[in-house]
Scaffold this motif. Structure first.
Motif, PDB file in Angstrom:
ATOM      1  N   GLU A  34       0.834  -1.204   0.000  1.00  0.00           N
ATOM      2  CA  GLU A  34       0.000   0.000   0.000  1.00  0.00           C
ATOM      3  C   GLU A  34       0.865   1.249   0.000  1.00  0.00           C
ATOM      4  OE1 GLU A  34      -3.574   0.653   0.442  1.00  0.00           O
ATOM      5  OE2 GLU A  34      -3.521  -1.273  -0.577  1.00  0.00           O
ATOM      6  N   PRO A  35       0.434   2.304  -0.715  1.00  0.00           N
ATOM      7  CA  PRO A  35       1.217   3.536  -0.663  1.00  0.00           C
ATOM      8  C   PRO A  35       1.233   4.108   0.751  1.00  0.00           C
ATOM      9  CG  PRO A  35      -0.833   3.830  -1.946  1.00  0.00           C
ATOM     10  CD  PRO A  35      -0.749   2.392  -1.563  1.00  0.00           C
ATOM     11  N   ALA A  36       2.355   4.699   1.132  1.00  0.00           N
ATOM     12  CA  ALA A  36       2.493   5.240   2.482  1.00  0.00           C
ATOM     13  C   ALA A  36       1.470   6.346   2.702  1.00  0.00           C
ATOM     14  CB  ALA A  36       3.905   5.780   2.664  1.00  0.00           C
ATOM     15  N   GLY A  37       0.972   6.456   3.928  1.00  0.00           N
ATOM     16  CA  GLY A  37       0.055   7.528   4.258  1.00  0.00           C
ATOM     17  C   GLY A  37      -1.402   7.162   4.057  1.00  0.00           C
ATOM     18  N   LYS A  38      -1.692   6.073   3.358  1.00  0.00           N
ATOM     19  CA  LYS A  38      -3.075   5.635   3.173  1.00  0.00           C
ATOM     20  C   LYS A  38      -3.451   4.697   4.321  1.00  0.00           C
ATOM     21  CE  LYS A  38      -3.479   7.484  -0.968  1.00  0.00           C
ATOM     22  NZ  LYS A  38      -4.336   8.613  -1.191  1.00  0.00           N
ATOM     23  N   THR A  39      -4.763   4.610   4.560  1.00  0.00           N
ATOM     24  CA  THR A  39      -5.220   3.682   5.585  1.00  0.00           C
ATOM     25  C   THR A  39      -4.949   2.260   5.117  1.00  0.00           C
ATOM     26  OG1 THR A  39      -7.020   5.216   5.949  1.00  0.00           O
ATOM     27  CG2 THR A  39      -7.195   3.087   7.019  1.00  0.00           C
ATOM     28  N   GLU A  40      -4.394   1.468   6.001  1.00  0.00           N
ATOM     29  CA  GLU A  40      -4.115   0.083   5.628  1.00  0.00           C
ATOM     30  C   GLU A  40      -5.166  -0.835   6.222  1.00  0.00           C
ATOM     31  OE1 GLU A  40      -0.140  -0.486   6.895  1.00  0.00           O
ATOM     32  OE2 GLU A  40       0.650   0.837   5.352  1.00  0.00           O
ATOM     33  N   ARG A  44      -9.098  -5.508   2.052  1.00  0.00           N
ATOM     34  CA  ARG A  44      -8.787  -5.729   0.635  1.00  0.00           C
ATOM     35  C   ARG A  44      -8.125  -7.096   0.433  1.00  0.00           C
ATOM     36  NH1 ARG A  44      -6.053  -0.974  -2.852  1.00  0.00           N
ATOM     37  NH2 ARG A  44      -8.188  -0.228  -3.138  1.00  0.00           N
ATOM     38  N   GLY A  45      -7.235  -7.445   1.352  1.00  0.00           N
ATOM     39  CA  GLY A  45      -6.596  -8.766   1.279  1.00  0.00           C
ATOM     40  C   GLY A  45      -7.624  -9.881   1.416  1.00  0.00           C
ATOM     41  N   LEU A  50     -11.054 -14.023  -1.305  1.00  0.00           N
ATOM     42  CA  LEU A  50     -12.365 -14.477  -1.812  1.00  0.00           C
ATOM     43  C   LEU A  50     -12.286 -14.674  -3.324  1.00  0.00           C
ATOM     44  CD1 LEU A  50     -14.992 -12.216   0.036  1.00  0.00           C
ATOM     45  CD2 LEU A  50     -14.533 -14.633   0.428  1.00  0.00           C
ATOM     46  N   ASP A  51     -11.653 -13.728  -3.979  1.00  0.00           N
ATOM     47  CA  ASP A  51     -11.517 -13.752  -5.437  1.00  0.00           C
ATOM     48  C   ASP A  51     -10.763 -15.009  -5.882  1.00  0.00           C
ATOM     49  OD1 ASP A  51     -11.750 -12.653  -8.005  1.00  0.00           O
ATOM     50  OD2 ASP A  51      -9.774 -11.725  -7.884  1.00  0.00           O
ATOM     51  N   ARG A  52      -9.654 -15.284  -5.212  1.00  0.00           N
ATOM     52  CA  ARG A  52      -8.859 -16.475  -5.551  1.00  0.00           C
ATOM     53  C   ARG A  52      -9.691 -17.736  -5.394  1.00  0.00           C
ATOM     54  NH1 ARG A  52      -4.455 -13.503  -3.584  1.00  0.00           N
ATOM     55  NH2 ARG A  52      -4.873 -13.991  -1.415  1.00  0.00           N
ATOM     56  N   ASN A  53     -10.465 -17.792  -4.317  1.00  0.00           N
ATOM     57  CA  ASN A  53     -11.269 -18.998  -4.077  1.00  0.00           C
ATOM     58  C   ASN A  53     -12.416 -19.126  -5.078  1.00  0.00           C
ATOM     59  OD1 ASN A  53      -9.815 -20.223  -1.975  1.00  0.00           O
ATOM     60  ND2 ASN A  53     -10.610 -18.719  -0.519  1.00  0.00           N
ATOM     61  N   MET A  54     -12.973 -17.982  -5.495  1.00  0.00           N
ATOM     62  CA  MET A  54     -14.011 -18.025  -6.535  1.00  0.00           C
ATOM     63  C   MET A  54     -13.412 -18.573  -7.835  1.00  0.00           C
ATOM     64  SD  MET A  54     -16.960 -17.053  -5.363  1.00  0.00           S
ATOM     65  CE  MET A  54     -18.057 -16.283  -6.564  1.00  0.00           C
TER      66      MET A  54
END
Ligand code: HEC
Length: 157
Positions: A34-40, A44-45, A50-54
């Motif tokens: 993630e870019p620095a300064g953004k909420t982590e 999203r992970g 979920l996407d991988r399992n779909m």
């Protein structure tokens, strides 16, 4: 009554300990991309998982490997929960929309549980129907929530 009071204190204590443990976890290492300064967020992970399992389920359906579908579906139906602190952060952001968000989330879990069951029975047509229901719920939440969520937590881009 006396026990109620103690349970209440114990509950508060447990939540406090859990929150401390969560805050002490090395979040920056997990989301180093993630870019620095953004909420982590772990959120999203979790979505990427979920996407991988779909995708794995799609591949298993093409091979009519219902046993494999039944094995993967629970990873969607009962995926790991978010850390408590992050859940609270997202709830605070959602405000009055939280119940709608929860509702779609619950529908997704339910459809994935159904998927698991029909896959165990080896019912291919029902598997495809249940899988479509999971996808419809992914889509419903994305259409309703994704854009403002991303803008809020990651900044507009
Ligand atoms: C209850 C709401 C909700 C449900 C249900 C939901 N999502 Fe999401 N999803 C989101 C939100 C909000 C985002 C944006 C998160 C972010 O970018 O931080 C997102 C983002 C994503 C992303 C993009 C991740 C990235 O790297 O930018 C993928 C992939 C994804 N979801 C897959 C899925 C799949 C597959 C399902 C169904 C099995 C699903 N989602 C169900 C709310 C939901």
């Amino acid at each position: 009554m006396m026990y109620g009071f103690n349970d209440h204190l114990l509950g508060k204590f447990t939540v406090a300990v859990a929150a401390c443990l969560l805050l002490a976890s090395p979040v920056t290492q997990i989301r180093a991309d993630e870019p620095a300064g953004k909420t982590e967020l772990h959120f999203r992970g979790m979505m990427q998982e979920l996407d991988r399992n779909m995708q794995k389920i799609t591949a298993a359906i093409s091979r009519e490997d219902w046993a494999l579908v039944a094995q993967i579906a629970p990873r969607i139906a009962r995926h790991p929960e978010l850390p408590l602190a992050e859940k609270m952060q997202i709830l605070a952001y959602l405000g009055t929309n939280a119940s709608e968000f929860h509702h779609i989330d619950a529908q997704t879990h339910e459809a994935a549980s159904d998927l698991e069951q029909v896959a165990e029975f080896g019912d291919g047509k029902a598997v495809i129907q249940a899988f479509a229901r999971v996808q419809e719920n992914c889509l419903a939440c994305h259409q309703n929530f994704r854009k403002p969520f991303v803008e809020h937590f990651h900044g507009a881009h």
